[in-house]
Design a protein around this motif. Structure first.
Motif, mmCIF file in Angstrom:
data_model
loop_
_atom_site.group_PDB
_atom_site.id
_atom_site.type_symbol
_atom_site.label_atom_id
_atom_site.label_comp_id
_atom_site.label_asym_id
_atom_site.label_seq_id
_atom_site.Cartn_x
_atom_site.Cartn_y
_atom_site.Cartn_z
ATOM 1 N N TRP A 383 117.327 -2.799 -41.099
ATOM 2 C CA TRP A 383 118.669 -2.403 -40.642
ATOM 3 C C TRP A 383 119.694 -3.481 -41.028
ATOM 4 O O TRP A 383 120.746 -3.175 -41.591
ATOM 5 C CB TRP A 383 118.675 -2.197 -39.127
ATOM 6 C CG TRP A 383 120.022 -1.881 -38.533
ATOM 7 C CD1 TRP A 383 121.039 -2.762 -38.307
ATOM 8 C CD2 TRP A 383 120.516 -0.595 -38.121
ATOM 9 N NE1 TRP A 383 122.127 -2.121 -37.764
ATOM 10 C CE2 TRP A 383 121.840 -0.784 -37.635
ATOM 11 C CE3 TRP A 383 119.969 0.684 -38.086
ATOM 12 C CZ2 TRP A 383 122.612 0.266 -37.137
ATOM 13 C CZ3 TRP A 383 120.746 1.732 -37.579
ATOM 14 C CH2 TRP A 383 122.048 1.520 -37.125
ATOM 15 N N SER A 384 119.375 -4.749 -40.745
ATOM 16 C CA SER A 384 120.300 -5.854 -41.042
ATOM 17 C C SER A 384 120.621 -5.910 -42.532
ATOM 18 O O SER A 384 121.782 -6.117 -42.920
ATOM 19 C CB SER A 384 119.696 -7.187 -40.599
ATOM 20 O OG SER A 384 119.364 -7.164 -39.227
ATOM 21 N N ALA A 385 119.602 -5.726 -43.368
ATOM 22 C CA ALA A 385 119.813 -5.749 -44.821
ATOM 23 C C ALA A 385 120.703 -4.587 -45.243
ATOM 24 O O ALA A 385 121.568 -4.736 -46.118
ATOM 25 C CB ALA A 385 118.471 -5.687 -45.544
ATOM 26 N N GLY A 386 120.518 -3.427 -44.606
ATOM 27 C CA GLY A 386 121.366 -2.262 -44.903
ATOM 28 C C GLY A 386 122.823 -2.514 -44.566
ATOM 29 O O GLY A 386 123.728 -2.139 -45.324
ATOM 30 N N VAL A 387 123.073 -3.182 -43.439
ATOM 31 C CA VAL A 387 124.445 -3.525 -43.040
ATOM 32 C C VAL A 387 125.064 -4.484 -44.056
ATOM 33 O O VAL A 387 126.215 -4.313 -44.482
ATOM 34 C CB VAL A 387 124.471 -4.149 -41.622
ATOM 35 C CG1 VAL A 387 125.869 -4.674 -41.289
ATOM 36 C CG2 VAL A 387 124.034 -3.132 -40.575
ATOM 37 N N LYS A 433 123.812 4.650 -51.848
ATOM 38 C CA LYS A 433 124.118 5.288 -50.557
ATOM 39 C C LYS A 433 122.847 5.769 -49.866
ATOM 40 O O LYS A 433 122.689 5.623 -48.650
ATOM 41 C CB LYS A 433 125.081 6.455 -50.760
ATOM 42 C CG LYS A 433 126.489 6.051 -51.156
ATOM 43 C CD LYS A 433 127.345 7.278 -51.370
ATOM 44 C CE LYS A 433 128.750 6.902 -51.864
ATOM 45 N NZ LYS A 433 129.566 8.091 -52.157
ATOM 46 N N ASP A 434 121.930 6.339 -50.649
ATOM 47 C CA ASP A 434 120.675 6.826 -50.068
ATOM 48 C C ASP A 434 119.868 5.664 -49.479
ATOM 49 O O ASP A 434 119.273 5.799 -48.398
ATOM 50 C CB ASP A 434 119.841 7.544 -51.129
ATOM 51 C CG ASP A 434 120.420 8.910 -51.507
ATOM 52 O OD1 ASP A 434 121.245 9.416 -50.712
ATOM 53 O OD2 ASP A 434 120.070 9.440 -52.570
ATOM 54 N N LEU A 435 119.852 4.526 -50.190
ATOM 55 C CA LEU A 435 119.142 3.353 -49.674
ATOM 56 C C LEU A 435 119.754 2.905 -48.349
ATOM 57 O O LEU A 435 119.039 2.617 -47.381
ATOM 58 C CB LEU A 435 119.194 2.214 -50.689
ATOM 59 C CG LEU A 435 118.548 0.899 -50.218
ATOM 60 C CD1 LEU A 435 117.030 1.047 -50.122
ATOM 61 C CD2 LEU A 435 118.904 -0.263 -51.141
ATOM 62 N N TYR A 458 115.363 2.023 -56.409
ATOM 63 C CA TYR A 458 116.626 1.292 -56.530
ATOM 64 C C TYR A 458 116.415 -0.206 -56.386
ATOM 65 O O TYR A 458 117.179 -1.006 -56.902
ATOM 66 C CB TYR A 458 117.615 1.797 -55.481
ATOM 67 C CG TYR A 458 119.023 1.258 -55.644
ATOM 68 C CD1 TYR A 458 119.919 1.828 -56.543
ATOM 69 C CD2 TYR A 458 119.452 0.159 -54.894
ATOM 70 C CE1 TYR A 458 121.203 1.325 -56.698
ATOM 71 C CE2 TYR A 458 120.742 -0.344 -55.033
ATOM 72 C CZ TYR A 458 121.607 0.248 -55.932
ATOM 73 O OH TYR A 458 122.883 -0.258 -56.098
ATOM 74 N N LEU A 459 115.353 -0.600 -55.651
ATOM 75 C CA LEU A 459 115.080 -2.016 -55.395
ATOM 76 C C LEU A 459 114.134 -2.626 -56.425
ATOM 77 O O LEU A 459 113.637 -3.736 -56.237
ATOM 78 C CB LEU A 459 114.519 -2.193 -53.985
ATOM 79 C CG LEU A 459 115.483 -1.853 -52.843
ATOM 80 C CD1 LEU A 459 114.765 -1.950 -51.497
ATOM 81 C CD2 LEU A 459 116.702 -2.753 -52.866
ATOM 82 N N SER A 460 113.888 -1.894 -57.504
ATOM 83 C CA SER A 460 112.999 -2.402 -58.545
ATOM 84 C C SER A 460 113.730 -2.434 -59.884
ATOM 85 O O SER A 460 114.489 -1.525 -60.224
ATOM 86 C CB SER A 460 111.768 -1.500 -58.653
ATOM 87 O OG SER A 460 110.990 -1.868 -59.772
ATOM 88 N N TYR A 461 113.472 -3.493 -60.642
ATOM 89 C CA TYR A 461 114.053 -3.602 -61.992
ATOM 90 C C TYR A 461 112.985 -3.327 -63.057
ATOM 91 O O TYR A 461 113.219 -3.529 -64.234
ATOM 92 C CB TYR A 461 114.648 -5.003 -62.193
ATOM 93 C CG TYR A 461 116.000 -5.136 -61.538
ATOM 94 C CD1 TYR A 461 117.168 -4.897 -62.240
ATOM 95 C CD2 TYR A 461 116.107 -5.487 -60.198
ATOM 96 C CE1 TYR A 461 118.413 -5.009 -61.644
ATOM 97 C CE2 TYR A 461 117.351 -5.606 -59.577
ATOM 98 C CZ TYR A 461 118.487 -5.372 -60.304
ATOM 99 O OH TYR A 461 119.725 -5.469 -59.707
ATOM 100 N N ALA A 462 111.805 -2.861 -62.604
ATOM 101 C CA ALA A 462 110.751 -2.541 -63.561
ATOM 102 C C ALA A 462 111.161 -1.316 -64.378
ATOM 103 O O ALA A 462 111.756 -0.366 -63.861
ATOM 104 C CB ALA A 462 109.456 -2.263 -62.825
ATOM 105 N N LYS A 463 110.858 -1.345 -65.664
ATOM 106 C CA LYS A 463 111.187 -0.215 -66.532
ATOM 107 C C LYS A 463 110.334 0.986 -66.151
ATOM 108 O O LYS A 463 109.133 0.871 -65.946
ATOM 109 C CB LYS A 463 110.960 -0.591 -68.000
ATOM 110 C CG LYS A 463 111.948 -1.632 -68.507
ATOM 111 C CD LYS A 463 111.721 -1.938 -69.984
ATOM 112 C CE LYS A 463 112.727 -2.969 -70.474
ATOM 113 N NZ LYS A 463 112.528 -3.327 -71.894
#
Length: 464
Positions: A383-387, A433-435, A458-463
């Motif tokens: 929750w804190s990270a989302g805020v 927004k979905d995240l 969304y939280l991954s930079y893997a191809k």
């Protein structure tokens, strides 16, 4: 030993020069942006902000534009009145035409200043004059917007100036401002910042030859012995949690030692960049690309905390507790409120025994439920990270942004935060927004935990 003395003398000389430069810069910026003045009302003395020359000049320009705009608006009204009077006269002429000989009549078309040039204006002249006025008003609006952007920039600079003034004032009032060497190895240099019961100094480790941050914890001499012991227990607990954490996105804790009966020091990894709070004060809205890389790093740190043998809930994630190193790597710090999740804790989480602690804008609804003892898990940190992510993208917190901590508590702001709303601007991707929606899921049972949310693409930079 001699080598250590030479090195410390050199560091002190550099730090003294930095202090001198900082104070000279403050004097220059104070003339431009403003300074703190003193106002006396009877026996009460209070501090007030007095604007500098640059801000005075800007406000003067804005005032001048406003006066010009008002003059043009009055002129437009007189044009409309002239147009209306002219129409009225010609209607009168039409109705009186059969009764009077009108060929040599002259008509006053304006009841204003009596100028021949103005009274003889044709319809086309009036329309042209009005278009000139509208064009000038558009130009004024453009100038106003430019000055307003400049004023916003000055406000940000003023905020930085005020924070630097406070830092220097705190440094001047600190009992550790005279370049002491602590524990026979840590050379204190310049103050980085001051909190409620602690000061943080940039320092140099004369044994390991590296910069560190020394956090000096002061116990109030007026406190009872019981309160002092409680504070020390709390700090040692934080140290015992923090000292075992080794991850690129978590600030390292190197050492702890006592300075005197009322003061002890924790030695932390030095991060030469700003904290996220300072970044957002300077640039309230970050481009999504920048915000994304920051939140990804924060979650990587949280994943580490949740994959250890003893899982840890940070519980106090907020912009002020995210630091950046010299290359921009984000690092989570301050484990003062963190919770160790014991092995026997079930799926519902552990009991929250420190209700009321923390920073309310960033805590989830379950932490405010006074009807029972709440159970918490890593979902608090989600929750804190989302805020924080929302704040980076939109320049404001999603719930209770303009409210004080006390008001958030009084009005049940977070308890009523059932749905997150997104402004139309700036443009943000649907994936972001979905995240945020997932992080800010109201019901704790439905909100993903750290290890689940970090599976989001969304939280991954893997191809792919």
């Amino acid at each position: 030993m001699k080598q250590m003395k030479v090195l410390s003398d050199l560091l002190i000389a550099v730090s003294k020069a930095e202090r001198q430069e900082a104070r000279m810069r403050i004097r220059q910026e104070s003339f431009r942006l403003g300074n703190v003045g003193v106002m006396r009302a009877g026996t009460i003395i209070s501090e007030i902000w007095e604007d500098g020359q640059a801000i005075k000049d800007l406000n003067s320009h804005l005032k001048s534009l406003l006066e010009t705009k008002e003059t043009i608006e009055r002129h437009r009204k007189s044009l409309k009145k002239r147009q209306s009077d002219k129409l009225y006269i010609f209607m009168a002429i039409y109705f009186l035409h059969s009764f009077f000989f009108l060929e040599k009549m002259s008509f006053c078309l304006d009841k204003g200043d009596g100028s021949d040039a103005e009274t003889s204006m044709s319809e086309e002249d009036i329309v042209l004059q009005d278009e000139i006025c509208k064009s000038r008003l558009t130009s004024i609006k453009r100038e106003e917007e430019q000055y307003m952007r400049e004023r916003d920039r000055y406000e940000l600079e003023k905020g930085r100036l005020i924070r630097e003034m406070k830092r220097l004032r705190d440094e001047d009032g600190s009992r550790f401002n005279n370049f002491q060497i602590l524990h026979h190895r840590y050379a204190l240099l310049n103050l980085l910042g001051k909190g409620g019961f602690s000061e943080v100094y940039k320092a140099f480790d004369l044994v390991e030859y590296k910069y560190v941050a020394c956090k000096l914890h002061g116990l109030n001499a007026q406190w009872s012995e019981e309160k002092k012991q409680s504070y020390i227990r709390h700090a040692i607990r934080e140290y015992n949690i923090h000292k075992t954490l080794v991850h690129p996105n978590i600030v390292r804790l190197w050492d702890i030692f006592e300075i005197d009966h009322n003061t002890f020091c924790t030695v932390l990894e030095y991060c030469s960049g700003k904290d996220l709070d300072a970044v957002l004060k300077a640039t309230p809205i970050l481009p999504e690309k920048e915000a994304r890389i920051i939140i990804v790093q924060i979650f990587q740190g949280l994943v580490y905390l949740n994959k250890r043998g003893q899982k840890i809930i940070h519980y106090d994630l907020k912009p002020g507790n995210v630091l950046f190193d010299e290359v921009g790597v984000a690092k989570v710090t301050d484990f003062g409120l963190s919770k160790i999740v014991e092995d026997d804790v079930g799926s519902q989480g552990m009991e929250l025994t420190s209700q009321g602690a923390g920073t309310y804008w960033y805590l989830p609804p379950e932490c405010f439920d006074l009807s029972k003892t709440p159970f918490i898990s890593s979902k608090v940190d989600v929750w804190s990270a989302g805020v924080m992510f929302y704040q980076m993208l939109y320049g404001r917190r999603p719930f209770g942004h303009d409210q004080t901590q006390e008001r958030i508590l009084r009005e049940d702001t977070i308890i009523n935060a059932r749905r997150v709303e997104f402004p139309s601007k700036p443009a943000v991707s649907n994936e972001a927004k979905d995240l945020i929606r997932r992080c800010l899921t109201y019901n704790q049972s439905e909100r993903p935990d750290v290890l689940t949310i970090t599976q989001d693409h969304y939280l991954s930079y893997a191809k792919k």
